[in-house]
Write a protein that holds these residues in place. Structure first.
Motif, short mmCIF file in Angstrom:
data_model
loop_
_atom_site.label_atom_id
_atom_site.label_comp_id
_atom_site.label_asym_id
_atom_site.label_seq_id
_atom_site.Cartn_x
_atom_site.Cartn_y
_atom_site.Cartn_z
N ALA A 1 12.53 -0.93 3.88
CA ALA A 1 12.49 -1.27 5.30
C ALA A 1 12.66 -2.78 5.40
O ALA A 1 12.41 -3.50 4.44
CB ALA A 1 11.14 -0.85 5.88
N SER A 2 13.11 -3.28 6.55
CA SER A 2 13.39 -4.71 6.66
C SER A 2 12.41 -5.46 7.56
O SER A 2 11.90 -4.91 8.54
CB SER A 2 14.81 -4.92 7.21
OG SER A 2 15.77 -4.50 6.27
N GLY B 1 2.53 -18.15 3.81
CA GLY B 1 1.22 -18.33 4.42
C GLY B 1 0.97 -17.28 5.48
O GLY B 1 -0.14 -16.77 5.63
N ASP B 2 2.02 -16.92 6.21
CA ASP B 2 1.86 -15.98 7.32
C ASP B 2 1.75 -14.52 6.87
O ASP B 2 1.04 -13.73 7.49
CB ASP B 2 3.04 -16.10 8.31
CG ASP B 2 2.94 -17.39 9.12
OD1 ASP B 2 1.91 -18.07 9.01
OD2 ASP B 2 3.91 -17.71 9.84
N ILE B 3 2.48 -14.13 5.84
CA ILE B 3 2.45 -12.70 5.49
C ILE B 3 1.85 -12.43 4.11
O ILE B 3 1.71 -11.27 3.73
CB ILE B 3 3.83 -12.01 5.64
CG1 ILE B 3 4.81 -12.44 4.54
CG2 ILE B 3 4.44 -12.26 7.02
CD1 ILE B 3 6.09 -11.59 4.53
N THR B 4 1.52 -13.44 3.34
CA THR B 4 0.86 -13.37 2.01
C THR B 4 1.74 -12.75 0.92
O THR B 4 2.82 -12.24 1.20
CB THR B 4 -0.50 -12.60 2.03
OG1 THR B 4 -0.26 -11.19 2.07
CG2 THR B 4 -1.37 -13.03 3.18
N THR B 5 1.19 -12.79 -0.31
CA THR B 5 2.01 -12.39 -1.48
C THR B 5 2.31 -10.89 -1.53
O THR B 5 3.11 -10.47 -2.34
CB THR B 5 1.34 -12.77 -2.81
OG1 THR B 5 0.00 -12.31 -2.81
CG2 THR B 5 1.37 -14.26 -3.06
N ASP B 6 1.65 -10.09 -0.68
CA ASP B 6 2.10 -8.69 -0.67
C ASP B 6 2.58 -8.24 0.71
O ASP B 6 2.80 -7.05 0.94
CB ASP B 6 1.05 -7.73 -1.24
CG ASP B 6 -0.26 -7.76 -0.46
OD1 ASP B 6 -0.36 -8.57 0.48
OD2 ASP B 6 -1.16 -6.97 -0.79
N GLY B 7 2.81 -9.22 1.59
CA GLY B 7 3.23 -8.89 2.96
C GLY B 7 4.62 -8.31 3.04
O GLY B 7 5.02 -7.76 4.07
N LYS C 1 9.99 -4.40 0.61
CA LYS C 1 10.79 -4.57 1.83
C LYS C 1 11.96 -5.52 1.59
O LYS C 1 12.03 -6.20 0.58
CB LYS C 1 9.91 -5.12 2.95
CG LYS C 1 8.79 -4.17 3.30
CD LYS C 1 8.19 -4.46 4.65
CE LYS C 1 7.18 -3.39 4.99
NZ LYS C 1 6.11 -3.26 3.99
N ALA C 2 12.87 -5.52 2.56
CA ALA C 2 13.95 -6.50 2.58
C ALA C 2 13.56 -7.60 3.56
O ALA C 2 13.06 -7.31 4.64
CB ALA C 2 15.24 -5.84 3.03
N LEU C 3 13.74 -8.87 3.17
CA LEU C 3 13.52 -9.97 4.11
C LEU C 3 14.88 -10.44 4.59
O LEU C 3 15.69 -10.87 3.78
CB LEU C 3 12.85 -11.18 3.44
CG LEU C 3 11.52 -11.05 2.74
CD1 LEU C 3 10.95 -12.44 2.54
CD2 LEU C 3 10.57 -10.18 3.50
N VAL D 1 6.70 -12.82 -1.71
CA VAL D 1 5.94 -11.97 -0.78
C VAL D 1 6.04 -10.51 -1.21
O VAL D 1 5.69 -9.60 -0.47
CB VAL D 1 6.40 -12.12 0.70
CG1 VAL D 1 6.14 -13.53 1.20
CG2 VAL D 1 7.85 -11.73 0.89
N GLY D 2 6.56 -10.28 -2.41
CA GLY D 2 6.64 -8.93 -2.95
C GLY D 2 7.91 -8.19 -2.55
O GLY D 2 8.06 -7.01 -2.85
N ALA D 3 8.83 -8.88 -1.86
CA ALA D 3 10.01 -8.19 -1.33
C ALA D 3 10.94 -7.69 -2.43
O ALA D 3 10.98 -8.25 -3.52
CB ALA D 3 10.78 -9.10 -0.38
N MET D 4 11.69 -6.64 -2.11
CA MET D 4 12.70 -6.15 -3.02
C MET D 4 13.89 -7.10 -3.02
O MET D 4 14.43 -7.44 -4.05
CB MET D 4 13.15 -4.76 -2.55
CG MET D 4 14.14 -4.11 -3.47
SD MET D 4 14.83 -2.62 -2.75
CE MET D 4 13.44 -1.54 -2.73
N ASN D 5 14.28 -7.53 -1.82
CA ASN D 5 15.42 -8.44 -1.72
C ASN D 5 15.25 -9.36 -0.52
O ASN D 5 14.48 -9.07 0.40
CB ASN D 5 16.74 -7.68 -1.60
CG ASN D 5 16.87 -6.90 -0.31
OD1 ASN D 5 15.93 -6.21 0.09
ND2 ASN D 5 17.99 -7.01 0.35
#
Ligand code: SF4
Lengths: 431, 187
Positions: free
Chosen positions: A164-165, A189-195, A199-201, A226-230
């Motif tokens: 999801a994006s 800072g806003d979404i943290t290391t697992d926010g 997901k896709a950013l 932030v843990g994103a896939m891409n």
């Protein structure tokens, strides 16, 4: 229903008309990248699983950059490079960039861009978590482990869950005291290391499209933080110019649909943002530089695939020019090409290289160096009790060496301002 | 696939990154050489700050002295377990140390994939935060059929999220076995 740019590229790579977040799909991979740390174990698994007759699915689509542990006396680290060299010789891998030769390039994610492997609309996997960097070119790119890479090496395919994006729009004109690094630290800072896990950013907005490719790469580079896939930025004229100057390979441009679905949308006015830092010991430990001003430092570090590109060194040199550094300061170009640019690019008639040298900086050879600590003899490695400000991407305990060190992550402007005072300093003091 | 995993819990906090699971300086060892790869077991979790090693008290060594394996078979973590680098050496090091399962609130994507596709350990997600409800050294039984964790020491039990899409890969052993079974590798 509309699709995001990431969904469109994945659909194409899965030979499907439509995909939606959460679906597991099998993708055809355009490029597989590996390096000296994960290459040898990937090759071992590939041989184990595909047997004596193991074939590479497409030799021209495999790209290998030794870059992590290469300027070291550590015997096992050197053995890893030997293994890559033997493999490249045995299988005739033309995209192997051996250290100690004039083919050597430097840090893989930067070299992928510089050598024309990043192509809009394509799918790139790499055995490195920062493979998401290539997403700055309007393509899908992500990191995998050795087993997945070995599977790709033998089949050219891999499964992936469609992410999801999340959308991040930055509007306004970038002030001279901000860089892409400040923007991504703000997001952290806003979404943290697992926010952003799984997901896709997607980055959007006029501030983003005003940035050169190198700065866009800083944003997508840290999507993994932030843990994103891409991470992904639609290709525009700037992208096409960069790509066309380096390759004549074909590419395809994709844009997100107006009615594409996002889990969440964030929007920022860049004129309201402050120079950012991530305090020890996590990239999401956000603060403004203003709030940690005066923190005593033992070392400053400008380098890595995040903060060791030409615009990073131009930013740093602008502040360091004509001054002396007060604490040991390391300048580590991300690639051989950037190392050369340091000797060509000038500010007020003086090359960046001379500016840094006169100021008393240590200028190292292009590689990952102390970004990930590395063997004991790695240049710039953190030792016990050190307090460091760095343009790199991670400050987890021990990431840059000793777990008894503390690392602040910041923009090249903030690192440079701190290097000439010896304490954390707001770059606006010098601009 | 085993139906039950039985062993002592080693409890950790949130955001355990791969540098804590296996510090970067050790990544030079061969994963293939039987003797050399034991080092990964020896250094597993050696990057965790000692105060946070083995919660709630902390300061508990995961590996004792010169050993290459651990007394603990189940790691209990919090949110975002395995974040950071893509190194497959991380789940590999845990397997080498004798760990059978990690139970955490959530995982970083690459660690999770590596654990499953490489067939190293079973990564279970919990429905609630449990790393504050289990103590290091508690005796744990994980039932993989019922997706349930029982803490024999405290008598409490917790539901685990079903493994879902990845169950066939875990059952097959790793992604290659799975692909062979489903015909993906013989094309
Ligand atoms: S520079 Fe740092 S983050 Fe980039 S590839 Fe090298 S070790 Fe990884």
């Amino acid at each position: 229903m509309g699709m995001t740019i990431t969904e469109k590229i994945l659909a194409k790579a899965a030979k499907r008309e439509f995909v939606e977040p959460g679906e597991n799909i099998w993708l055809n991979v355009d490029v597989l990248m590996t390096h000296d740390v994960c290459g040898p174990p990937t090759i071992d698994i590939w041989k184990r699983e595909f047997g004596k007759e193991a074939k590479i699915w497409d030799k021209d689509k495999l790209v290998i950059f030794p870059d992590h542990y290469i300027f070291t006396k550590n015997p096992q680290a050197n053995r890893n490079v030997d293994l890559l060299r033997e493999f490249a010789n045995e299988y005739g891998i033309k995209n192997y960039y051996d250290v100690g030769t004039d083919r050597y390039k430097g840090v893989c994610h930067i070299a992928l861009a510089e050598e024309g492997y990043n192509l809009p609309g394509t799918v790139l996997f790499g055995t490195d978590s920062h493979t998401c960097t290539s997403g700055a070119f309007g393509m899908f790119s992500t990191g995998v482990g050795n087993t997945d890479a070995a599977f790709i090496l033998g089949t050219g395919k891999i499964w992936e869950k469609v992410p999801a994006s999340l959308k991040f729009t930055f509007n306004g004109k970038m002030p001279n005291y901000l860089t892409a690094k400040d923007l991504i630290l703000k997001i952290l800072g806003d979404i943290t290391t697992d926010g952003g896990t799984y997901k896709a950013l997607e980055f959007d907005g006029d501030a983003i499209f005003s940035l050169p490719m190198e700065e866009r790469m800083t944003l997508t580079n840290m999507a993994i933080e932030v843990g994103a896939m891409n991470g992904i930025i639609a290709a525009d004229k700037v992208t096409e110019e960069y790509v066309k100057a380096r390759t004549d390979k074909k590419y395809e441009l994709y844009q997100s649909d107006e009615d594409a679905k996002y889990v969440k949308k964030f929007s920022y006015d860049v004129s309201q943002l402050e120079p950012s830092v991530a305090k020890p010991h996590s990239p999401d430990n956000y603060s403004t530089v203003k709030d940690v001003v005066g923190t005593k430092l033992t070392k400053c570090y400008v380098g890595s695939c995040t903060g060791g590109k030409l615009p990073d060194f131009i930013s740093a040199a602008k502040i360091i020019a004509g001054k002396e550094v007060k604490v040991p300061t390391f300048i580590v170009p991300g690639s051989v090409n950037i190392a050369r640019q340091l000797k060509e690019e000038k500010i007020n008639g003086e090359t960046l290289y001379n500016i840094f040298e006169k100021a008393g900086c240590t200028i190292a050879e292009a590689s990952c160096a102390a970004c990930l600590g590395g063997p004991a003899d790695t240049v710039g490695r953190a030792t016990d009790g050190e307090v460091i400000i760095s343009t790199t991407n991670r400050n987890f305990p021990g990431r840059m060496g000793s777990k008894k060190s503390a690392v602040y992550l910041a923009s090249p402007l903030s690192v440079a301002a701190s290097s000439v005072t010896g304490v954390i300093t707001d770059p606006r003091e010098f601009l | 696939m085993e139906k039950e995993i039985i062993g002592k819990a080693f409890v950790l906090g949130d955001n355990i990154d791969t540098d804590q699971i296996i510090p970067a300086e050790h990544l030079v060892y061969s994963l293939n050489d039987a003797d050399e790869s034991k080092k990964y077991g020896h250094f597993a979790l050696s990057g965790v700050p000692f105060e946070q090693s083995g919660l709630p008290e902390g300061k508990i060594a995961f590996i004792n002295g010169e050993r290459n394996d651990s007394d603990y078979k189940v790691i209990v973590g919090g949110a975002n377990f395995g974040c950071g680098s893509s190194r497959e050496h991380a789940p590999f090091a845990l397997e080498k140390a004798g760990v059978k399962a990690v139970v955490a609130e959530s995982y970083a994507r690459i660690f999770f994939r590596n654990a499953v596709d490489g067939g190293f350990i079973v990564p279970y997600e919990t429905k609630e935060k449990i790393n504050n409800k289990i103590k290091t050294n508690d005796e744990i039984v994980i039932n993989l059929v019922e997706n349930k964790l029982v803490n024999k020491t405290s008598g409490e039990s917790f539901e685990l999220k079903p493994l879902g899409d990845i169950l066939p890969i875990i059952e097959a052993g790793n992604i290659f076995e799975y692909a062979r079974k489903s015909g993906l590798m013989n094309e």
